[in-house]
Design a protein around this motif. Structure first.
Motif, short mmCIF file in Angstrom:
data_model
loop_
_atom_site.label_atom_id
_atom_site.label_comp_id
_atom_site.label_asym_id
_atom_site.label_seq_id
_atom_site.Cartn_x
_atom_site.Cartn_y
_atom_site.Cartn_z
N ASN A 56 1.58 -12.29 -9.55
CA ASN A 56 1.84 -11.00 -10.19
C ASN A 56 0.64 -10.06 -10.05
O ASN A 56 0.82 -8.86 -9.81
CB ASN A 56 2.20 -11.18 -11.66
N GLN A 59 0.53 -8.70 -6.52
CA GLN A 59 1.57 -7.69 -6.33
C GLN A 59 1.14 -6.37 -6.97
O GLN A 59 1.34 -5.29 -6.39
CB GLN A 59 2.90 -8.17 -6.92
N GLY A 60 0.54 -6.43 -8.15
CA GLY A 60 0.04 -5.23 -8.81
C GLY A 60 -1.05 -4.55 -8.01
O GLY A 60 -1.10 -3.33 -7.90
N TYR A 61 -1.93 -5.35 -7.42
CA TYR A 61 -3.01 -4.81 -6.58
C TYR A 61 -2.43 -4.14 -5.34
O TYR A 61 -2.80 -3.02 -4.99
CB TYR A 61 -3.97 -5.94 -6.19
N SER A 62 -1.48 -4.81 -4.71
CA SER A 62 -0.85 -4.27 -3.50
C SER A 62 -0.15 -2.94 -3.78
O SER A 62 -0.16 -2.04 -2.95
CB SER A 62 0.15 -5.29 -2.96
N ALA A 63 0.42 -2.81 -4.98
CA ALA A 63 1.12 -1.58 -5.36
C ALA A 63 0.18 -0.52 -5.93
O ALA A 63 0.62 0.57 -6.29
CB ALA A 63 2.21 -1.91 -6.39
N GLN A 65 -1.39 -0.72 -8.75
CA GLN A 65 -1.17 -0.63 -10.20
C GLN A 65 -2.17 -1.41 -11.03
O GLN A 65 -2.20 -1.28 -12.25
CB GLN A 65 0.24 -1.11 -10.52
#
Length: 183
Positions: A56, A59-63, A65
């Motif tokens: 998670n 994914q947050g880093y990639s987005a 966020q």
């Protein structure tokens, strides 16, 4: 991979799957200590818990966020620090952190948070960073105070930590305050 050297003994590294086993080791050894101020250690009983957390976080880093980093002291993973919920509309984020009890009292969290402030204000160009800590968590509150944050208020009944409801002291720091104090 994101890696940031804070000083000769301290580094921040973007979380990675290889951190899961060490995170579990720390929590298994220090569950009661960490669980005093954090809600999640009481649920962190296997490697899969941390693998899900890391997935998670990545994914947050990639987005764009969030930014979740392991704290490495003298090459050993000893905790975690993060920019949570980067809000581009409001140009702000909040910082969270935890550290192994064995490494307390050495200024590691203060130095790690200071590095995240550089990232938030100088690289991401955010305008505000917040830190929330349980009112009774004096060590965590002192991190915010040392770094020049202003106590903005107390949120009553803010979090349930293993059946104990705590109030949060909420601190804020604006980019202009950070830059004027860093000169």
């Amino acid at each position: 991979m994101f890696v940031r050297e804070v000083d000769e003994s301290l580094m921040l590294a973007l979380v990675e799957p290889g951190f899961a086993a060490r995170y579990l080791e720390i929590v298994d050894a220090e569950r009661e200590y960490l669980g005093r101020w954090l809600a999640w250690p009481h649920n962190a009983h296997n490697r899969e818990f941390f693998m899900s957390f890391i997935t998670n976080a990545l994914q947050g880093y990639s987005a764009g966020q969030s930014l979740t980093c392991g704290i490495l002291y003298q090459g050993e993973l000893v905790g975690n620090v993060s920019l949570n919920k980067i809000d581009r509309q409001l140009s702000k984020t909040d910082i969270g952190y935890w550290l192994s009890e064995q490494c307390q009292g050495q200024g590691l969290v203060t130095r790690a948070v200071s590095e995240l402030l550089h990232i938030a204000f100088d690289e991401l160009k955010l305008e505000k960073v917040e830190i929330a800590a349980a009112v009774e968590n004096l060590a965590s509150r002192k991190v915010a105070q040392r770094l020049g944050f202003t106590l903005e208020g107390v949120i009553r009944r803010a979090e349930n930590i293993d059946g104990r409801v705590v109030d949060h002291a909420v601190y804020g720091l604006l980019a202009q305050e950070w830059h004027s104090s860093s000169v």
